[in-house]
Structures are given as C-alpha cells and as structure tokens.
Design a protein around this motif. Structure first.
Motif, short mmCIF file in Angstrom:
data_model
loop_
_atom_site.label_atom_id
_atom_site.label_comp_id
_atom_site.label_asym_id
_atom_site.label_seq_id
_atom_site.Cartn_x
_atom_site.Cartn_y
_atom_site.Cartn_z
N ALA A 1 33.10 26.44 66.66
CA ALA A 1 31.90 27.21 66.32
C ALA A 1 30.81 26.21 65.96
N ASN A 2 30.44 25.40 66.94
CA ASN A 2 29.53 24.29 66.70
C ASN A 2 28.08 24.75 66.58
N ALA A 3 27.44 24.36 65.49
CA ALA A 3 26.05 24.78 65.26
C ALA A 3 25.07 23.63 65.46
N ASP A 4 25.56 22.46 65.90
CA ASP A 4 24.71 21.28 65.99
C ASP A 4 23.42 21.53 66.77
N LEU A 5 23.57 22.11 67.97
CA LEU A 5 22.42 22.28 68.84
C LEU A 5 21.41 23.25 68.23
N ASP A 6 21.90 24.38 67.71
CA ASP A 6 21.01 25.37 67.10
C ASP A 6 20.24 24.75 65.94
N MET A 7 20.96 24.04 65.11
CA MET A 7 20.35 23.44 63.92
C MET A 7 19.32 22.38 64.31
N ALA A 8 19.66 21.55 65.29
CA ALA A 8 18.76 20.49 65.73
C ALA A 8 17.48 21.08 66.33
N VAL A 9 17.64 22.10 67.19
CA VAL A 9 16.48 22.72 67.83
C VAL A 9 15.58 23.39 66.79
N ASP A 10 16.19 24.12 65.86
CA ASP A 10 15.40 24.80 64.82
C ASP A 10 14.62 23.80 63.97
N ALA A 11 15.28 22.71 63.60
CA ALA A 11 14.61 21.69 62.78
C ALA A 11 13.43 21.08 63.53
N MET A 12 13.62 20.80 64.80
CA MET A 12 12.56 20.19 65.59
C MET A 12 11.40 21.16 65.82
N LEU A 13 11.71 22.43 66.08
CA LEU A 13 10.65 23.41 66.31
C LEU A 13 9.82 23.65 65.06
N GLN A 14 10.43 23.51 63.89
CA GLN A 14 9.74 23.74 62.63
C GLN A 14 9.06 22.50 62.08
N ALA A 15 9.37 21.32 62.64
CA ALA A 15 8.93 20.05 62.08
C ALA A 15 7.42 19.98 61.85
N GLY A 16 6.65 20.55 62.77
CA GLY A 16 5.20 20.49 62.67
C GLY A 16 4.64 21.24 61.48
N LYS A 17 5.45 22.13 60.89
CA LYS A 17 4.99 22.92 59.75
C LYS A 17 5.68 22.49 58.45
N LEU A 18 6.37 21.33 58.51
CA LEU A 18 7.11 20.85 57.35
C LEU A 18 6.69 19.44 56.97
N ASP A 19 6.78 19.14 55.69
CA ASP A 19 6.53 17.78 55.20
C ASP A 19 7.83 17.08 54.85
N GLN A 20 8.83 17.87 54.49
CA GLN A 20 10.13 17.31 54.12
C GLN A 20 11.24 18.17 54.69
N VAL A 21 12.25 17.52 55.25
CA VAL A 21 13.43 18.20 55.78
C VAL A 21 14.66 17.69 55.05
N GLY B 1 27.22 12.49 62.37
CA GLY B 1 26.40 11.44 62.95
C GLY B 1 25.64 11.85 64.19
N ASP B 2 25.98 13.00 64.76
CA ASP B 2 25.25 13.48 65.94
C ASP B 2 23.79 13.80 65.62
N PHE B 3 23.44 13.87 64.35
CA PHE B 3 22.06 14.19 63.97
C PHE B 3 21.18 12.95 63.85
N LEU B 4 21.70 11.79 64.25
CA LEU B 4 20.92 10.56 64.14
C LEU B 4 19.59 10.64 64.88
N GLN B 5 19.64 11.12 66.13
CA GLN B 5 18.41 11.21 66.92
C GLN B 5 17.46 12.26 66.36
#
Length: 277
Positions: free
Chosen positions: A97-117, A124-128
């Motif tokens: 039940a891997n959530a890596d891709l969903d979590m990565a995409v959501d974080a990137m899509l929201q990045a422009g509206k965030l100052d801190q994540v 370690g797959d979240f390095l990039q």
C-alpha cells in the motif's frame, strides 16, 4: 508568537508505523508543526486500508474506520491507500500500500503555496523530493523514528527524532505519563559522560517550542533540561560508546535531586533506540 510562514505536513503513515512510530499522536504532531506560529496550510497523511481483510474481519474494519475519523478530527486530510496483493511465480502472496508517489506529487503541487514542508517518513526515496522542494525556496524538515535514511537526514534542513518530541510517541507502560515532571518517563540523549568518574548528564526536550535550536539547557530560552545520571542507573546493554554517541536515544525516569534544588536525576536508564548503521 505569530508567523506568516505557511507550513505543510506530509505523513508517510505506513513507513512510520513499521519503523517505530506505531501510536504516533497526530494532535502532538500538529502542535509540533505549528511551534513557530505559522499557518498550517496542509496537513496530509496517507493511511493503508485492507479492503479484503475488512470484508472478513469486522473488528479490523471498525478500528480502521474509527482511527481514520480520529485523525480527521484533528484536522488532517486522510488519503486512504488500499492494500494490493501480488502473487509471485512461486505462489507467494505479498501486500503493498505504497503512498510514496501520492505524497511526493501532493508535496510538489503544494510547494508554491508553502514556506516550510515537514516530511514524516524515513524513506530515502524522498531524496529527490527534498531537493526539488528546497529549490522552490521551501525549508524542509524531517521527522522519523527507526530506519531513517542517513542521506535523507543530511539532505533536509533539520531532522527531528520522533522519539524525542514530548508525547509524540506515548510511553505504552505509562498511560498517565506527565512528560518532564518528576516521576515521569522521558526520552533523551547523553550530552556529557565521564567514564573515570562514573557519571554524566542527559538532556531531554521539556516542551515543544519555537527555540528548539537553543540546545544549551543553561540558556533561559532553551526548551531542554539537563539531568544528572550515575553509572549505576545505566542498563547493562548500554555501553559507554553508545552513551557518547548522540544518535543513541535513551528512555529514563526523572526524579528530584537530593543534592540540588530544582535539579533532576535519571533513574532506570535504558536504550530506546540504538544507532542507525
């Protein structure tokens, strides 16, 4: 303290669950994320749910639904990842039940509206993802428990061990534990140890604060407390080398000192988590 910082938190719940963070409290995590007074713009967690098991196990279904609702009640958006089963050529069945891709995409899509994540994971797959978020100007912090990727710890702007955050991970055998008070059980690290004298000092985070970077307990603004520890209180499986390694996390009880007013001493000091290799 009021801040204009916009904060997003993304929790890889399955990774946390299988790596020491079972029973992590989402209400405390929310408080930790807001410790500098920022606006909590996104609170996302990704929880696994086994639909096939739920059809046969009503108790599992009931507890899972109740847990999801509890997390939502704390103001989190819950993304349910359904468990999938795979059968290999030898007939062995595995689940995922891997959530890596969903979590990565959501974080990137929201990045422009965030100052801190704040990423809550050890994967370690979240390095990039970390590098990409930092390149947008976001400050990226990491909270993890066991098996946290060394590279990931070094890539983020700050790494916080979930074991050390007050009450984030309950002490299972102390249900009414009042973290930081005499008689309570806390987790901390050894800051000084004198082998020839048979004693040293431990340090624990006494409160969630905006000044976590002030690590010297002698500083008035420091949220940390220093505790005296005699060698006789150290469990046999904790070596001197482990004590002098800041990555060794200790669990211990606090008691008032007979020698020093308002001082604390550590009792029954044992290993909570050893060093990542």
């Amino acid at each position: 303290m009021v801040s204009h910082q916009r904060v997003g938190v993304f929790v890889d719940a399955e990774n946390v669950r299988y790596n020491g963070g079972y029973q992590m409290r989402y209400d405390i995590l929310r408080r930790f994320a807001a410790r500098e007074g920022g606006a909590l713009q996104r609170l996302n967690t990704y929880l696994a749910f086994d639909s096939e098991r739920a059809r046969e196990d009503f108790e599992y279904q009931k507890k899972s639904r109740a847990y999801q609702q509890m997390v939502r009640d704390f103001g989190w958006k819950v993304t349910v990842k359904h468990v999938r089963r795979y059968t290999d050529e030898n007939g062995n069945v595995s689940t995922k039940a891997n959530a890596d891709l969903d979590m990565a995409v959501d974080a990137m899509l929201q990045a422009g509206k965030l100052d801190q994540v704040i990423l809550v994971t050890g994967d370690g797959d979240f390095l990039q993802v970390v590098a990409a978020l930092q390149n947008t100007g976001c400050r990226v912090e990491l909270v993890g428990f066991k098996n946290v990727s060394r590279q990931l710890q070094q890539a983020v702007d700050a790494f916080w061990s979930g074991y050390l955050i007050p009450d984030l991970l309950p002490v299972s055998y102390e249900p009414r534990n009042e973290w930081g008070k005499a008689g309570s059980c806390v987790r901390g690290v050894c800051t000084k140890w004198f082998p020839e004298k048979g004693y040293g000092f431990l340090r624990f985070m006494n409160q969630i604060s905006s000044t976590l970077w002030v690590t010297d307990p002698r500083d008035f603004d420091s949220p940390y407390t220093s505790v005296f520890c005699h060698a006789n209180e150290i469990a046999e499986d904790v070596s001197e080398d482990m004590l002098m390694n800041r990555e060794t996390i200790l669990e211990f009880y606090l008691n008032e000192s007979d020698q020093k007013d308002n001082g604390l001493v550590a009792n029954n000091v044992r290993l909570a988590f050893g060093v990542n290799r």
